[in-house]
Design a protein around this motif. Structure first.
Motif, PDB file in Angstrom:
ATOM      1  N   LEU A  67     -22.981  10.089 -15.610  1.00  0.00           N
ATOM      2  CA  LEU A  67     -23.351   8.736 -15.216  1.00  0.00           C
ATOM      3  C   LEU A  67     -22.508   8.252 -14.043  1.00  0.00           C
ATOM      4  O   LEU A  67     -23.017   7.644 -13.096  1.00  0.00           O
ATOM      5  N   VAL A  68     -21.200   8.524 -14.106  1.00  0.00           N
ATOM      6  CA  VAL A  68     -20.306   8.100 -13.037  1.00  0.00           C
ATOM      7  C   VAL A  68     -20.699   8.746 -11.719  1.00  0.00           C
ATOM      8  O   VAL A  68     -20.705   8.092 -10.661  1.00  0.00           O
ATOM      9  N   ARG A  69     -21.028  10.009 -11.731  1.00  0.00           N
ATOM     10  CA  ARG A  69     -21.414  10.679 -10.486  1.00  0.00           C
ATOM     11  C   ARG A  69     -22.760  10.181  -9.969  1.00  0.00           C
ATOM     12  O   ARG A  69     -22.955  10.021  -8.769  1.00  0.00           O
ATOM     13  N   ARG A  70     -23.693   9.949 -10.850  1.00  0.00           N
ATOM     14  CA  ARG A  70     -25.004   9.449 -10.411  1.00  0.00           C
ATOM     15  C   ARG A  70     -24.900   8.018  -9.877  1.00  0.00           C
ATOM     16  O   ARG A  70     -25.664   7.620  -9.002  1.00  0.00           O
ATOM     17  N   TRP A  71     -23.966   7.245 -10.424  1.00  0.00           N
ATOM     18  CA  TRP A  71     -23.745   5.881  -9.932  1.00  0.00           C
ATOM     19  C   TRP A  71     -22.821   5.845  -8.719  1.00  0.00           C
ATOM     20  O   TRP A  71     -22.629   4.786  -8.130  1.00  0.00           O
ATOM     21  N   ARG A  72     -22.225   6.986  -8.350  1.00  0.00           N
ATOM     22  CA  ARG A  72     -21.215   7.059  -7.290  1.00  0.00           C
ATOM     23  C   ARG A  72     -20.053   6.119  -7.609  1.00  0.00           C
ATOM     24  O   ARG A  72     -19.553   5.392  -6.749  1.00  0.00           O
ATOM     25  N   ALA A  73     -19.655   6.148  -8.851  1.00  0.00           N
ATOM     26  CA  ALA A  73     -18.618   5.240  -9.332  1.00  0.00           C
ATOM     27  C   ALA A  73     -17.255   5.926  -9.326  1.00  0.00           C
ATOM     28  O   ALA A  73     -17.128   7.094  -8.968  1.00  0.00           O
ATOM     29  N   GLY A  74     -16.233   5.187  -9.742  1.00  0.00           N
ATOM     30  CA  GLY A  74     -14.868   5.697  -9.784  1.00  0.00           C
ATOM     31  C   GLY A  74     -14.335   5.771 -11.196  1.00  0.00           C
ATOM     32  O   GLY A  74     -15.083   5.660 -12.175  1.00  0.00           O
ATOM     33  N   ALA A  75     -13.018   5.941 -11.304  1.00  0.00           N
ATOM     34  CA  ALA A  75     -12.391   6.161 -12.596  1.00  0.00           C
ATOM     35  C   ALA A  75     -12.440   4.926 -13.495  1.00  0.00           C
ATOM     36  O   ALA A  75     -12.388   5.054 -14.717  1.00  0.00           O
ATOM     37  N   THR A  76     -12.542   3.738 -12.930  1.00  0.00           N
ATOM     38  CA  THR A  76     -12.629   2.538 -13.764  1.00  0.00           C
ATOM     39  C   THR A  76     -13.906   2.556 -14.587  1.00  0.00           C
ATOM     40  O   THR A  76     -13.899   2.235 -15.779  1.00  0.00           O
ATOM     41  N   SER A  77     -14.996   2.958 -13.973  1.00  0.00           N
ATOM     42  CA  SER A  77     -16.258   3.088 -14.707  1.00  0.00           C
ATOM     43  C   SER A  77     -16.159   4.182 -15.757  1.00  0.00           C
ATOM     44  O   SER A  77     -16.670   4.040 -16.879  1.00  0.00           O
ATOM     45  N   LEU A  78     -15.495   5.286 -15.407  1.00  0.00           N
ATOM     46  CA  LEU A  78     -15.326   6.366 -16.369  1.00  0.00           C
ATOM     47  C   LEU A  78     -14.491   5.908 -17.561  1.00  0.00           C
ATOM     48  O   LEU A  78     -14.756   6.284 -18.709  1.00  0.00           O
ATOM     49  N   LEU A  79     -13.474   5.103 -17.309  1.00  0.00           N
ATOM     50  CA  LEU A  79     -12.664   4.558 -18.391  1.00  0.00           C
ATOM     51  C   LEU A  79     -13.514   3.701 -19.324  1.00  0.00           C
ATOM     52  O   LEU A  79     -13.400   3.800 -20.553  1.00  0.00           O
ATOM     53  N   CYS A  80     -14.365   2.860 -18.770  1.00  0.00           N
ATOM     54  CA  CYS A  80     -15.239   2.020 -19.597  1.00  0.00           C
ATOM     55  C   CYS A  80     -16.169   2.871 -20.458  1.00  0.00           C
ATOM     56  O   CYS A  80     -16.389   2.580 -21.636  1.00  0.00           O
ATOM     57  N   LEU A  81     -16.705   3.938 -19.877  1.00  0.00           N
ATOM     58  CA  LEU A  81     -17.580   4.826 -20.641  1.00  0.00           C
ATOM     59  C   LEU A  81     -16.787   5.576 -21.711  1.00  0.00           C
ATOM     60  O   LEU A  81     -17.307   5.841 -22.799  1.00  0.00           O
ATOM     61  N   GLY A  82     -15.540   5.914 -21.412  1.00  0.00           N
ATOM     62  CA  GLY A  82     -14.691   6.526 -22.424  1.00  0.00           C
ATOM     63  C   GLY A  82     -14.432   5.583 -23.589  1.00  0.00           C
ATOM     64  O   GLY A  82     -14.417   5.995 -24.758  1.00  0.00           O
ATOM     65  N   LEU A  83     -14.233   4.319 -23.298  1.00  0.00           N
ATOM     66  CA  LEU A  83     -14.062   3.313 -24.350  1.00  0.00           C
ATOM     67  C   LEU A  83     -15.337   3.174 -25.179  1.00  0.00           C
ATOM     68  O   LEU A  83     -15.277   3.008 -26.404  1.00  0.00           O
ATOM     69  N   ALA A  84     -16.489   3.252 -24.519  1.00  0.00           N
ATOM     70  CA  ALA A  84     -17.762   3.192 -25.244  1.00  0.00           C
ATOM     71  C   ALA A  84     -17.897   4.377 -26.194  1.00  0.00           C
ATOM     72  O   ALA A  84     -18.358   4.225 -27.338  1.00  0.00           O
ATOM     73  N   GLU A  90     -15.583   5.415 -33.641  1.00  0.00           N
ATOM     74  CA  GLU A  90     -14.836   4.626 -34.615  1.00  0.00           C
ATOM     75  C   GLU A  90     -15.707   3.693 -35.453  1.00  0.00           C
ATOM     76  O   GLU A  90     -15.356   3.370 -36.586  1.00  0.00           O
ATOM     77  N   PHE A  91     -16.859   3.272 -34.929  1.00  0.00           N
ATOM     78  CA  PHE A  91     -17.718   2.342 -35.653  1.00  0.00           C
ATOM     79  C   PHE A  91     -18.997   2.984 -36.182  1.00  0.00           C
ATOM     80  O   PHE A  91     -19.512   2.547 -37.205  1.00  0.00           O
ATOM     81  N   ILE A  92     -19.509   3.981 -35.483  1.00  0.00           N
ATOM     82  CA  ILE A  92     -20.835   4.502 -35.815  1.00  0.00           C
ATOM     83  C   ILE A  92     -20.777   5.907 -36.409  1.00  0.00           C
ATOM     84  O   ILE A  92     -21.383   6.176 -37.451  1.00  0.00           O
ATOM     85  N   ILE A  93     -20.046   6.814 -35.754  1.00  0.00           N
ATOM     86  CA  ILE A  93     -20.103   8.230 -36.131  1.00  0.00           C
ATOM     87  C   ILE A  93     -19.244   8.500 -37.362  1.00  0.00           C
ATOM     88  O   ILE A  93     -19.767   8.751 -38.450  1.00  0.00           O
ATOM     89  N   GLN A  94     -17.934   8.464 -37.224  1.00  0.00           N
ATOM     90  CA  GLN A  94     -17.067   8.728 -38.372  1.00  0.00           C
ATOM     91  C   GLN A  94     -16.515   7.460 -39.013  1.00  0.00           C
ATOM     92  O   GLN A  94     -15.974   7.516 -40.110  1.00  0.00           O
ATOM     93  N   GLN A  95     -16.632   6.347 -38.325  1.00  0.00           N
ATOM     94  CA  GLN A  95     -16.313   5.030 -38.901  1.00  0.00           C
ATOM     95  C   GLN A  95     -14.870   4.931 -39.394  1.00  0.00           C
ATOM     96  O   GLN A  95     -14.557   4.165 -40.304  1.00  0.00           O
ATOM     97  N   THR A  96     -13.971   5.687 -38.758  1.00  0.00           N
ATOM     98  CA  THR A  96     -12.594   5.725 -39.231  1.00  0.00           C
ATOM     99  C   THR A  96     -11.835   4.432 -38.984  1.00  0.00           C
ATOM    100  O   THR A  96     -10.816   4.178 -39.632  1.00  0.00           O
ATOM    101  N   TYR A 120      -4.951   1.183 -35.869  1.00  0.00           N
ATOM    102  CA  TYR A 120      -5.604   2.490 -35.748  1.00  0.00           C
ATOM    103  C   TYR A 120      -6.678   2.454 -34.659  1.00  0.00           C
ATOM    104  O   TYR A 120      -6.770   3.370 -33.830  1.00  0.00           O
ATOM    105  N   LEU A 121      -7.487   1.406 -34.647  1.00  0.00           N
ATOM    106  CA  LEU A 121      -8.523   1.265 -33.625  1.00  0.00           C
ATOM    107  C   LEU A 121      -7.918   1.178 -32.233  1.00  0.00           C
ATOM    108  O   LEU A 121      -8.407   1.818 -31.288  1.00  0.00           O
ATOM    109  N   LEU A 122      -6.856   0.387 -32.096  1.00  0.00           N
ATOM    110  CA  LEU A 122      -6.211   0.243 -30.794  1.00  0.00           C
ATOM    111  C   LEU A 122      -5.717   1.586 -30.279  1.00  0.00           C
ATOM    112  O   LEU A 122      -5.922   1.926 -29.105  1.00  0.00           O
ATOM    113  N   PHE A 123      -5.058   2.343 -31.152  1.00  0.00           N
ATOM    114  CA  PHE A 123      -4.584   3.662 -30.734  1.00  0.00           C
ATOM    115  C   PHE A 123      -5.747   4.545 -30.314  1.00  0.00           C
ATOM    116  O   PHE A 123      -5.691   5.223 -29.283  1.00  0.00           O
TER     117      PHE A 123
END
Length: 352
Positions: A67-84, A90-96, A120-123
């Motif tokens: 997505l970042v490459r197709r949007w020609r975006a930078g690391a800030t966008s990648l960070l947001c996608l990593g948070l997603a 943490e909420f949907i898959i393993q819900q830890t 735990y979520l913050l970490f």
């Protein structure tokens, strides 16, 4: 510690699939290996879980980078996608982060309110966005610098990756919530619909923010600024990365009298300072691959060092496996360092 990237060029279509196969598989494997194996979360005795981890972590990191490459975006966008991706885990898959923690010795009630394990979520938000997405993407692109600016997937590959991600997520959900938790004598947990909706809404919001920030976060934009020494950057990345793991120790090592607001305030402040500093360093015009490598290398060393501290109760087989994995990782990183420095030297000769 988000790493910065060179803006993508005007070509947004991947070439023949075989051209990028090496880079794709490298990222698919590196994402779970760096985050799970080198951190000690996945040990030799349970290495079979690496398969769904490749599907979820590797597939998620690949989709985020695509997505970042197709949007020609930078690391800030990648960070947001990593948070997603982290919220999805943490909420949907393993819900830890929303289920009561079942780990032996865990201080399950510490900072748990409104149905969320907040420390735990913050970490995990920092750990999964940086060591699952940002660092593996950067290391992979250092291995394949000629492919750095381009997306790697065609439509079929994108669909196949999404399907694999969903299947892996289902396997991970079943393996943890239906198999692992009962073996840890945890009571059955059924997440409230409200928390699931909050998770889905947060994922959608982070993806939208990533798209909005696609023009922000590119490296090498300020000509008047010079980056710090790569060695100094590596040391700083090690310190910032290793310190982040102090959050997870609060979950497993009781600290009587410690107010909840202290880690919940210090953690985000530490993350914000890390982001601002890396953004400041990488904005310099002289930001190059040696700096990218040093930042990633320091972060990986910080992750590995914490596994050494927490391995006291491991079996002999797992300890041997840990040292073998870490040794192989160090050899691979040193070989990459040599490649990066040789490439930088060659570029310096070609462009005096």
């Amino acid at each position: 510690m988000p790493t910065e990237f060179i803006p993508a060029n005007t070509s947004t279509q991947a070439a023949a699939p075989t051209r990028y196969r090496g880079a794709i598989w490298t990222l698919l494997v590196l994402a779970p290996v760096i985050a799970e194996v080198l951190s000690g979360s996945t040990r030799l005795s349970i290495l079979f879980v690496l398969i769904p981890e490749i599907m979820v972590w590797g597939g998620g990191a690949l989709l985020a980078r695509e997505l970042v490459r197709r949007w020609r975006a930078g690391a800030t966008s990648l960070l947001c996608l990593g948070l997603a991706l982290s919220i999805a885990e943490e909420f949907i898959i393993q819900q830890t982060s929303i289920a009561p923690l079942p780990f032996p010795g865990a201080n399950a009630d510490f900072a748990r309110f409104w149905g969320i394990n907040w420390v735990y979520l913050l970490f995990m938000l920092g750990f999964e966005s940086v060591w699952v997405v940002l660092v593996p993407v950067q290391i992979t692109e250092l291995f394949f610098p000629d492919h750095r600016e381009l997306p790697w997937l065609r439509t079929r590959g994108l669909i196949a990756t999404c399907i694999a991600f969903l299947i892996g997520s289902r396997i991970a959900w079943y393996g943890w919530t239906q198999q692992a938790r009962p073996k840890l004598h945890a009571a059955p947990y059924h997440p409230p619909a409200a928390l699931i909706l909050i998770g889905l809404a947060s994922i959608a919001a982070l993806i939208f923010v990533a798209y909005l920030l696609r023009g922000y976060g590119h490296s090498g934009q300020i000509a008047s600024r010079q980056p710090a020494s790569p060695w100094l950057l590596g040391i700083k990345a090690f310190i910032f990365g290793a310190a982040w793991f102090a959050l997870i120790t609060l979950v497993f090592v009781p600290h009587p009298g410690l107010a909840v607001w202290i880690p919940l305030t210090a953690g985000p402040a530490w993350a914000l300072i890390s982001f601002i500093l890396v953004r400041y360093w990488s904005a310099a015009r002289g930001w190059r691959d040696v700096h990218r490598f040093a930042l990633s290398f320091g972060a990986i060393l910080g992750c590995m060092a914490t596994s050494d501290i927490s391995s006291a109760g491991w079996t002999r087989v797992d300890l041997i496996g840990k040292f073998v994995f870490q040794f192989c990782a160090l050899v691979g990183l040193l070989l990459l360092a040599r490649k990066v420095w040789q490439r930088e030297a060659a570029n310096h000769i070609d462009c005096p």
